[in-house]
Design a protein around this motif. Structure first.
Motif, PDB file in Angstrom:
ATOM      1  N   ASP A  54      84.849  51.581  28.798  1.00 33.43           N
ATOM      2  CA  ASP A  54      84.189  52.079  27.603  1.00 33.43           C
ATOM      3  C   ASP A  54      84.664  51.154  26.405  1.00 33.43           C
ATOM      4  O   ASP A  54      84.596  51.582  25.215  1.00 33.43           O
ATOM      5  N   GLY A  55      84.967  49.841  26.536  1.00 27.52           N
ATOM      6  CA  GLY A  55      85.428  49.038  25.631  1.00 27.52           C
ATOM      7  C   GLY A  55      86.897  49.261  24.943  1.00 27.52           C
ATOM      8  O   GLY A  55      87.387  48.405  24.071  1.00 27.52           O
ATOM      9  N   ARG A  56      87.496  50.236  25.634  1.00 28.13           N
ATOM     10  CA  ARG A  56      89.002  50.555  25.158  1.00 28.13           C
ATOM     11  C   ARG A  56      89.938  49.941  25.992  1.00 28.13           C
ATOM     12  O   ARG A  56      89.859  50.130  27.443  1.00 28.13           O
ATOM     13  N   GLU A  57      91.026  49.212  25.515  1.00 27.23           N
ATOM     14  CA  GLU A  57      91.885  48.854  26.242  1.00 27.23           C
ATOM     15  C   GLU A  57      93.184  49.805  26.470  1.00 27.23           C
ATOM     16  O   GLU A  57      93.760  50.425  25.508  1.00 27.23           O
ATOM     17  N   PHE A  58      93.681  50.264  27.642  1.00 28.12           N
ATOM     18  CA  PHE A  58      94.424  51.150  27.862  1.00 28.12           C
ATOM     19  C   PHE A  58      96.150  50.665  27.994  1.00 28.12           C
ATOM     20  O   PHE A  58      97.028  51.307  27.867  1.00 28.12           O
ATOM     21  N   LEU A  59      96.168  49.387  28.495  1.00 33.68           N
ATOM     22  CA  LEU A  59      97.431  48.764  28.498  1.00 33.68           C
ATOM     23  C   LEU A  59      98.156  48.160  27.449  1.00 33.68           C
ATOM     24  O   LEU A  59      97.376  47.293  26.645  1.00 33.68           O
ATOM     25  N   HIS A  60      99.396  48.013  26.996  1.00 37.70           N
ATOM     26  CA  HIS A  60     100.123  47.166  26.276  1.00 37.70           C
ATOM     27  C   HIS A  60     100.287  46.014  26.641  1.00 37.70           C
ATOM     28  O   HIS A  60     100.531  45.803  27.687  1.00 37.70           O
ATOM     29  N   ARG A  61     100.322  44.874  25.649  1.00 37.92           N
ATOM     30  CA  ARG A  61     100.623  43.632  26.039  1.00 37.92           C
ATOM     31  C   ARG A  61     101.322  43.008  24.694  1.00 37.92           C
ATOM     32  O   ARG A  61     100.860  43.399  23.549  1.00 37.92           O
ATOM     33  N   ASP A  62     102.102  42.151  24.580  1.00 37.66           N
ATOM     34  CA  ASP A  62     102.548  41.583  23.366  1.00 37.66           C
ATOM     35  C   ASP A  62     101.619  40.532  22.904  1.00 37.66           C
ATOM     36  O   ASP A  62     101.588  39.614  23.569  1.00 37.66           O
ATOM     37  N   PRO A  63     101.315  40.715  21.550  1.00 38.20           N
ATOM     38  CA  PRO A  63     100.440  39.812  20.966  1.00 38.20           C
ATOM     39  C   PRO A  63     101.112  38.534  20.544  1.00 38.20           C
ATOM     40  O   PRO A  63     100.538  37.755  20.203  1.00 38.20           O
ATOM     41  N   ALA A  64     102.537  38.607  20.567  1.00 32.64           N
ATOM     42  CA  ALA A  64     103.178  37.433  20.137  1.00 32.64           C
ATOM     43  C   ALA A  64     103.041  36.297  21.344  1.00 32.64           C
ATOM     44  O   ALA A  64     103.375  35.334  21.034  1.00 32.64           O
ATOM     45  N   LEU A  65     102.800  37.003  22.790  1.00 36.93           N
ATOM     46  CA  LEU A  65     102.771  36.072  23.636  1.00 36.93           C
ATOM     47  C   LEU A  65     101.395  35.758  24.346  1.00 36.93           C
ATOM     48  O   LEU A  65     101.383  34.696  24.721  1.00 36.93           O
ATOM     49  N   LEU A  66     100.443  36.504  24.014  1.00 40.35           N
ATOM     50  CA  LEU A  66      99.156  36.555  24.381  1.00 40.35           C
ATOM     51  C   LEU A  66      98.066  36.913  23.316  1.00 40.35           C
ATOM     52  O   LEU A  66      98.278  37.710  22.696  1.00 40.35           O
ATOM     53  N   ASP A  67      97.057  36.018  23.114  1.00 37.75           N
ATOM     54  CA  ASP A  67      96.097  36.561  22.471  1.00 37.75           C
ATOM     55  C   ASP A  67      95.012  37.557  22.877  1.00 37.75           C
ATOM     56  O   ASP A  67      95.289  37.895  24.139  1.00 37.75           O
ATOM     57  N   ASP A  68      93.607  37.524  22.236  1.00 38.08           N
ATOM     58  CA  ASP A  68      93.112  38.806  22.750  1.00 38.08           C
ATOM     59  C   ASP A  68      92.261  38.351  23.942  1.00 38.08           C
ATOM     60  O   ASP A  68      91.804  39.260  24.772  1.00 38.08           O
TER      61      ASP A  68
END
Length: 426
Positions: A54-68
């Motif tokens: 439903d458009g919601r991201e459940f997992l964490h990822r590091d925004p310093a390493l990966l963009d959206d």
């Protein structure tokens, strides 16, 4: 079967599709059944980087390493790396490691970081059924000289469901016996304490083992509360880890996106690592300075790790160990009281004074019904509840007639039992 490198499209909302896509620094595999979408990253340690419902991201990822869009921000970061904890490129997501973890000898996995199992590239095979009923994505690590293992992760997403299967395999590819446990680690976004029910929930087995065992104290140890036969690790700002030797084989996290659950088997006769832990929970939050006693680790985000472990297995050359599990993505309903094969429950199924109550979230869609059964399993009474939808709460508050010889009440979706409760026969 379809070509591994092509998108598979089918008419109808319930079809499964899988496609490989190029991203800066690596390739991803997107798998979608119209209800949930997974994105896998073979080159980044064979992990699931994204799980969306439903458009919601459940997992964490590091925004310093990966963009959206899951592009790598610095292409030099991709590839095997080793060193102290301070050098770890924690991409995030869901991945598999060997346990026990440690740095005192060859019987412990000295990672992360790790150049093969955590940061190495995994081979990837994509297999989608011609009728779009399911997709199997198989990720296979390189052969790790330190542990003697080759890890395989097979993700299966079926049509019409809000859950997916995860089969983990560890194969001894060395020339000597090794002893390891499979260890699946899911990183989810943490948050400050805001809403009742947020945090981690897990069931207990009543085995006589301790509820918890202290494992790692960064700034402290996570606080654990007992609610009947369920344990709760509330949302909190702490850096540390706790193990659960009496875990019953399910764990759930309630957070910003909703409710994530993971169900897996436990072996009550087997030895488990880390003081007998079948489940472990690690929590972290941003710190102003590194933790010297943890290898210079300096958390920069709020993260909750929900970790499921298999038993320790002695593997001769060529032998394998396996751990099967099922993950689901659903709405936020507060507490999780149980996770079954076909549904999880936020309010337990209960029967009192002729009324059945409870609330569950089924993993699939279909006709739901309420049944009274006798000791032989014969149906004495049935009430149709209508069509239930995958991932949509099913609330129960219904009168049930007295029936001679009744011993059990069941909630079913088709032939699948969503839940059951004992009923005293009149």
């Amino acid at each position: 079967m379809s070509s591994p490198s092509a998108a598979v499209e089918h008419p109808g909302a319930a079809r499964v599709r899988a496609v490989r896509r190029a991203r800066a620094g690596h390739e991803v595999v997107e798998v979608d059944n119209g209800l949930i979408r997974l994105v896998l990253a073979p080159a980044l340690g064979g992990r699931i980087l994204s799980a969306v419902r439903d458009g919601r991201e459940f997992l964490h990822r590091d925004p310093a390493l990966l963009d959206d869009a899951l592009n790598v921000r610095d292409l030099r970061a991709v590839g095997p790396h080793d060193g102290p904890m301070s050098a770890w490129r924690n991409w995030g997501g869901d991945k598999t490691w060997p346990a026990p973890q440690g740095w005192s000898g060859p019987g412990e996995w000295a990672g992360p970081p790790d150049p093969v199992l955590d940061s190495g590239a995994y081979a990837c095979a994509v297999d989608v059924a011609d009728d779009g009923s399911r997709a199997d994505i198989t990720l296979t690590s390189g052969d790790d000289p330190r542990t003697g293992l080759r890890l395989t992760r097979r993700i299966t997403l079926a049509a019409g469901r809000c859950d997916f299967a995860l089969r983990l395999t560890a194969r001894n590819v060395s020339a000597k016996n090794v002893r390891w446990a499979l260890w699946n680690v899911t990183q989810l976004p943490g948050r400050p304490v805001r809403r009742p029910g947020d945090g981690v929930w897990l069931g207990t087995a009543g085995s006589g083992a301790p509820d918890t065992v202290d494992l790692v104290a960064g700034t402290g140890r996570p606080r654990v509360e007992r609610h009947g036969d369920v344990l709760h690790v509330p949302a909190q700002d702490v850096v540390g880890k706790v193990g659960f030797p009496d875990a019953a084989g399910w764990i759930a996290h309630v957070g910003p996106a909703g409710t994530w659950t993971y169900r897996f088997p436990v072996d009550p006769t087997a030895a488990y690592p880390d003081g007998g832990s079948r489940v472990e929970v690690w929590m972290e939050h941003p710190l102003p300075a590194p933790l010297v006693h943890l290898g210079g680790l300096r958390p920069s985000h709020r993260v909750v790790e929900c970790e499921a472990l298999g038993p320790c297995r002695e593997l001769a050359p060529g032998e394998s160990a396996r751990l099967d599990g099922t993950m689901s993505l659903g709405p936020r309903l507060g507490a999780v009281t149980s996770v079954g094969r076909h549904a999880w429950w936020s309010a337990p199924l209960a029967f009192a004074e002729g009324t059945v109550t409870g609330m569950c979230v089924p993993s699939g869609s279909g006709d739901a019904s309420l049944l009274l059964l006798d000791a032989a399993g014969r149906v004495l009474w049935r009430r149709e509840l209508g069509v239930c939808a995958a991932g949509v709460p099913l609330a129960l508050d219904a009168a049930v007639p007295a029936a001679s010889g009744t011993v059990r009440l069941e909630v079913r979706r088709g032939q699948d039992v969503l839940g059951s409760v004992a009923v005293a026969a009149p």
